[in-house]
Motif scaffolding. Structure first.
Motif, PDB file in Angstrom:
ATOM      1  N   ARG A 144      28.413  36.499 -50.027  1.00  0.00           N
ATOM      2  CA  ARG A 144      28.487  35.809 -51.323  1.00  0.00           C
ATOM      3  C   ARG A 144      27.139  35.236 -51.750  1.00  0.00           C
ATOM      4  O   ARG A 144      27.050  34.530 -52.762  1.00  0.00           O
ATOM      5  CB  ARG A 144      29.527  34.675 -51.255  1.00  0.00           C
ATOM      6  CG  ARG A 144      30.881  35.057 -50.701  1.00  0.00           C
ATOM      7  CD  ARG A 144      31.567  36.161 -51.497  1.00  0.00           C
ATOM      8  NE  ARG A 144      31.891  35.755 -52.847  1.00  0.00           N
ATOM      9  CZ  ARG A 144      33.054  35.184 -53.197  1.00  0.00           C
ATOM     10  NH1 ARG A 144      33.981  34.967 -52.267  1.00  0.00           N
ATOM     11  NH2 ARG A 144      33.292  34.854 -54.444  1.00  0.00           N
ATOM     12  N   THR A 191      29.355  25.613 -47.412  1.00  0.00           N
ATOM     13  CA  THR A 191      29.263  24.209 -47.003  1.00  0.00           C
ATOM     14  C   THR A 191      28.239  23.475 -47.856  1.00  0.00           C
ATOM     15  O   THR A 191      27.309  24.085 -48.400  1.00  0.00           O
ATOM     16  CB  THR A 191      28.883  24.098 -45.514  1.00  0.00           C
ATOM     17  OG1 THR A 191      28.722  22.717 -45.154  1.00  0.00           O
ATOM     18  CG2 THR A 191      27.587  24.819 -45.213  1.00  0.00           C
ATOM     19  N   GLU A 208      35.124  19.173 -48.783  1.00  0.00           N
ATOM     20  CA  GLU A 208      34.830  20.200 -47.792  1.00  0.00           C
ATOM     21  C   GLU A 208      35.814  20.163 -46.628  1.00  0.00           C
ATOM     22  O   GLU A 208      36.230  21.215 -46.136  1.00  0.00           O
ATOM     23  CB  GLU A 208      33.407  20.055 -47.264  1.00  0.00           C
ATOM     24  CG  GLU A 208      33.080  21.071 -46.179  1.00  0.00           C
ATOM     25  CD  GLU A 208      31.597  21.356 -46.014  1.00  0.00           C
ATOM     26  OE1 GLU A 208      31.218  21.882 -44.958  1.00  0.00           O
ATOM     27  OE2 GLU A 208      30.821  21.071 -46.931  1.00  0.00           O
ATOM     28  N   ASP A 266      33.811  29.319 -49.877  1.00  0.00           N
ATOM     29  CA  ASP A 266      34.011  28.982 -48.465  1.00  0.00           C
ATOM     30  C   ASP A 266      32.694  28.698 -47.760  1.00  0.00           C
ATOM     31  O   ASP A 266      32.538  28.966 -46.574  1.00  0.00           O
ATOM     32  CB  ASP A 266      34.766  30.093 -47.727  1.00  0.00           C
ATOM     33  CG  ASP A 266      35.622  29.555 -46.585  1.00  0.00           C
ATOM     34  OD1 ASP A 266      35.894  28.339 -46.572  1.00  0.00           O
ATOM     35  OD2 ASP A 266      36.004  30.346 -45.703  1.00  0.00           O
ATOM     36  N   LEU A 300      31.160  25.563 -52.079  1.00  0.00           N
ATOM     37  CA  LEU A 300      32.490  25.322 -51.516  1.00  0.00           C
ATOM     38  C   LEU A 300      33.512  26.320 -52.057  1.00  0.00           C
ATOM     39  O   LEU A 300      34.445  26.703 -51.353  1.00  0.00           O
ATOM     40  CB  LEU A 300      32.931  23.889 -51.827  1.00  0.00           C
ATOM     41  CG  LEU A 300      32.104  22.763 -51.179  1.00  0.00           C
ATOM     42  CD1 LEU A 300      32.650  21.400 -51.598  1.00  0.00           C
ATOM     43  CD2 LEU A 300      32.092  22.891 -49.662  1.00  0.00           C
ATOM     44  N   SER A 301      33.331  26.766 -53.295  1.00  0.00           N
ATOM     45  CA  SER A 301      34.288  27.689 -53.903  1.00  0.00           C
ATOM     46  C   SER A 301      34.298  29.050 -53.228  1.00  0.00           C
ATOM     47  O   SER A 301      35.266  29.802 -53.360  1.00  0.00           O
ATOM     48  CB  SER A 301      33.991  27.851 -55.395  1.00  0.00           C
ATOM     49  OG  SER A 301      32.819  28.638 -55.600  1.00  0.00           O
TER      50      SER A 301
END
Length: 470
Positions: A357, A421, A439, A419, A416-417
């Motif tokens: 990502r 940190t 989180e 996955d 965070l969207s």
């Protein structure tokens, strides 16, 4: 500008009896002077200075035990202090108290060349350690850029430019000696490469940022110095092209030692600060470790991948002094960025996302930052999905601070969207407390608070850090 976020809390003065005991025990190594307190009440975070009430310079485990027991007895906050290179407010004395400086505890305790391990005191810095290892054929690879202390690196679960090949402090700390909030000395593990004996106390303290205990020894893994090392710079027409090349390289399993991304702003700043002549385009800075044949093979494959993504031919740095100059420039990217706006104060973020990502996240980061009214740079240890944004703010302009915080929140929400940190290596400190709920969730934070209360029931160890109020 940081005062808009967190103020130093009101606190009681140090008990006179405690001051007397510390003066008798430590002499000139106990300081109440303003300049010493100011030095220990600031870091590289965007917050204003928050001074401790006093500073103790420890030289031994016994010194640490004495200070911790006294702080426990008198209910005085205690903040461990190493090199002072924190970026998120870890060292600030939000409730006053004692700053415990362990920088003089900088010795190698034991070196076990055959086992590839070394045990050190917490104040030794990574450069000091590697200088003392130079003639052993071994080295310690974790390299966060700043010449941080090993104890501080363990406390923040640091990583850096070599993490893509050698891992982070999480993978490289074998065991710790820790002084608990009650003044007890605990060894978390032995030197064996692995163990299934009981709870993994080492992992609990690694990354705890001084909130659960004070580290007095660290045992870490060492690695053989590679037979051959080669570094190369590759320029790209866009950040997207550069990131695509990194993703393909990692997904093919090529064991590169380092791959660093710099956007054109960061390259421009580094050229000026480090007297380089790099093209001011997005670039990747690679380093390859291994045998001479292995390094050549890795480099040829990565060069072909780069070309597929419109990268230019590699510009090589094979001589040690050439590599050192390049990597010194990369490590100084933070200070170089500050020179883009003299007199500014920096606010940083260091999100980390799954490698698959990374491209979309850096694309989105670029879109968000294009709206900024202030200068910024993007750099990253992109081989493990970690990138940093340095926002250069006018310290007198509250609007810029608010704008930067909105951007920081947007970048973290994006991470965070997918996955990711809120921090890949800087840690939480004060600046990232607000992201812990999203989180980790309420149940996980309750477990963390249960650990905090069990390890430090009086909440004297670096209070106000890491864990938000439930």
């Amino acid at each position: 500008m940081g005062h808009m976020l967190i103020e130093q809390r009101l606190r009681k003065p140090l008990p006179p009896k405690m001051v007397s005991e510390f003066t008798e025990r430590f002499g000139t190594r106990f300081s109440l002077s303003l300049p010493v307190r100011e030095h220990h009440g600031r870091d590289e975070s965007p917050f204003p200075n928050m001074l401790p009430d006093a500073v103790v310079f420890a030289e031994s485990r016994d010194d640490v035990v004495f200070v911790v027991k006294a702080c426990s007895e008198y209910g005085v906050p205690l903040i461990p202090y190493g090199a002072g290179s924190s970026l998120e407010g870890h060292l600030l004395a939000i409730e006053g108290g004692i700053s415990l400086d362990v920088s003089a505890m900088n010795k190698i305790v034991s070196l076990n060349v055959e086992d590839l391990t070394v045990t050190v005191q917490p104040g030794i810095t990574r450069k000091q350690l590697n200088e003392q290892l130079r003639n052993t054929g071994l080295f310690f690879p974790i390299d966060p850029g700043a010449d941080a202390s090993i104890g501080g690196m363990a406390s923040t679960r640091a990583s850096g430019t070599n993490a893509v090949r050698y891992g982070t402090m999480r993978e490289n700390v074998l065991g710790l000696e820790v002084v608990t909030a009650q003044g007890k000395v605990v060894r978390t593990a032995r030197r064996a490469r692995k163990s299934s004996a009981g709870y993994d106390l080492t992992r609990i303290f690694v990354g705890s940022e001084g909130t659960l205990g004070v580290i007095t020894e660290v045992t870490v893994r060492l690695y053989p110095q590679p037979e051959a090392v080669s570094a190369a710079v590759c320029h790209f027409p866009s950040m997207q092209n550069a990131v695509a090349a990194v993703i393909q390289t990692i997904q093919m399993g090529i064991p590169i030692a380092r791959v660093e991304l710099m956007d054109s702003n960061a390259v421009k700043a580094s050229n000026a600060y480090s007297h380089l002549n790099l093209r001011e385009t997005p670039l990747l800075l690679f380093e390859f470790h291994g045998s001479a044949a292995g390094v050549q093979e890795q480099a040829e494959i990565v060069q072909e991948i780069a070309r597929e993504h419109d990268g230019m031919d590699f510009e090589w740095a094979n001589l040690p002094e050439e590599r050192s100059r390049l990597w010194t420039a990369r490590h100084n990217a933070y200070f170089a960025g500050l020179q883009l706006r003299p007199g500014c104060r920096a606010s940083t973020t260091d999100v980390c996302v799954p490698i698959s990502r990374l491209a979309e996240c850096i694309d989105r980061a670029g879109e968000l930052l294009a709206t900024a009214s202030f200068p910024y740079t993007i750099v990253g240890h992109v081989g493990d999905g970690n990138f940093h944004v340095l926002m250069l703010l006018d310290p007198e302009d509250s609007n810029e601070w608010q704008e930067s915080e909105k951007l920081n929140h947007a970048l973290v929400e994006m991470a965070l969207s997918v996955d990711g940190t809120c921090t890949g290596e800087h840690g939480i400190g004060l600046h990232k407390l607000g992201f812990m709920h999203e989180e980790h969730g309420e149940a996980a934070l309750e477990l963390m608070w249960a650990l905090k209360r069990a390890y430090d029931p009086s909440n004297i160890l670096n209070p106000g850090k890491v864990l938000p109020t439930l």
